[in-house]
Design a protein around this motif. Structure first.
Motif, short mmCIF file in Angstrom:
data_model
loop_
_atom_site.label_atom_id
_atom_site.label_comp_id
_atom_site.label_asym_id
_atom_site.label_seq_id
_atom_site.Cartn_x
_atom_site.Cartn_y
_atom_site.Cartn_z
N HIS A 20 51.53 -49.77 -0.07
CA HIS A 20 51.49 -48.48 0.61
C HIS A 20 52.74 -48.28 1.47
CE1 HIS A 20 49.31 -44.98 2.18
NE2 HIS A 20 49.84 -45.28 3.35
N CYS A 21 53.20 -49.35 2.09
CA CYS A 21 54.36 -49.27 2.97
C CYS A 21 55.68 -49.16 2.18
CB CYS A 21 54.43 -50.49 3.87
SG CYS A 21 53.10 -50.56 5.07
N TYR A 23 56.03 -48.45 -1.53
CA TYR A 23 56.05 -47.48 -2.62
C TYR A 23 57.16 -47.74 -3.63
CZ TYR A 23 52.56 -44.38 -0.62
OH TYR A 23 51.40 -43.85 -0.16
N SER A 49 45.20 -38.29 3.71
CA SER A 49 46.64 -38.19 3.93
C SER A 49 47.23 -39.61 3.94
CB SER A 49 46.93 -37.51 5.27
OG SER A 49 46.58 -38.36 6.35
N TYR A 50 48.54 -39.66 3.93
CA TYR A 50 49.24 -40.95 3.97
C TYR A 50 48.78 -41.77 5.18
CZ TYR A 50 53.12 -44.24 4.35
OH TYR A 50 53.86 -45.39 4.45
N ASP A 51 48.77 -41.16 6.35
CA ASP A 51 48.39 -41.87 7.58
C ASP A 51 46.92 -42.27 7.57
OD1 ASP A 51 50.97 -41.68 8.55
OD2 ASP A 51 50.56 -39.88 9.73
N ARG A 53 45.04 -42.87 4.96
CA ARG A 53 44.86 -43.95 3.97
C ARG A 53 45.33 -45.28 4.55
NH1 ARG A 53 47.54 -42.82 -1.66
NH2 ARG A 53 46.19 -41.02 -1.48
N PHE A 54 46.47 -45.26 5.23
CA PHE A 54 47.00 -46.48 5.83
C PHE A 54 46.04 -47.00 6.90
CE2 PHE A 54 49.88 -48.89 8.66
CZ PHE A 54 50.30 -49.84 7.74
#
Length: 92
Positions: A20-21, A23, A49-51, A53-54
């Motif tokens: 994820h970090c 890609y 969203s990206y945030d 999901r992280f």
């Protein structure tokens, strides 16, 4: 959950956090994410969203670590019941 399944789940979520970090290979990440969603029976990761999901992945990994620590502690206490007696004695 079998111990092997638990270890695989820990490895999978760690891989997803790293992927994820970075890609580097988006298709590989997407396949791994889809498989992870199926494994945990939680299909909402793609909608996040990206945030979000992280944060979910970090929280999930933290929960797995807590479970792993509890399992290890339980195993140690079974092997060394005198630890419990020592804790009980010091509490009084």
């Amino acid at each position: 959950m079998a111990k092997i399944d638990f270890e695989k789940l820990k490895d999978d979520v760690h891989y997803l956090i790293v992927a994820h970090c970075k890609y580097k290979d988006m298709s590989m990440y997407e396949r791994a994410l889809k498989q992870f969603q199926e494994d945990i029976n939680y299909g909402q990761l793609e909608e996040m969203s990206y945030d979000e999901r992280f944060a979910f992945l970090i929280g999930f990994e933290t929960s797995l670590k807590a479970i792993d620590n509890a399992i290890k502690l339980s195993e140690q206490l079974k092997k060394n019941p005198e630890i419990i007696q020592g804790l009980l004695m010091s509490a009084t």
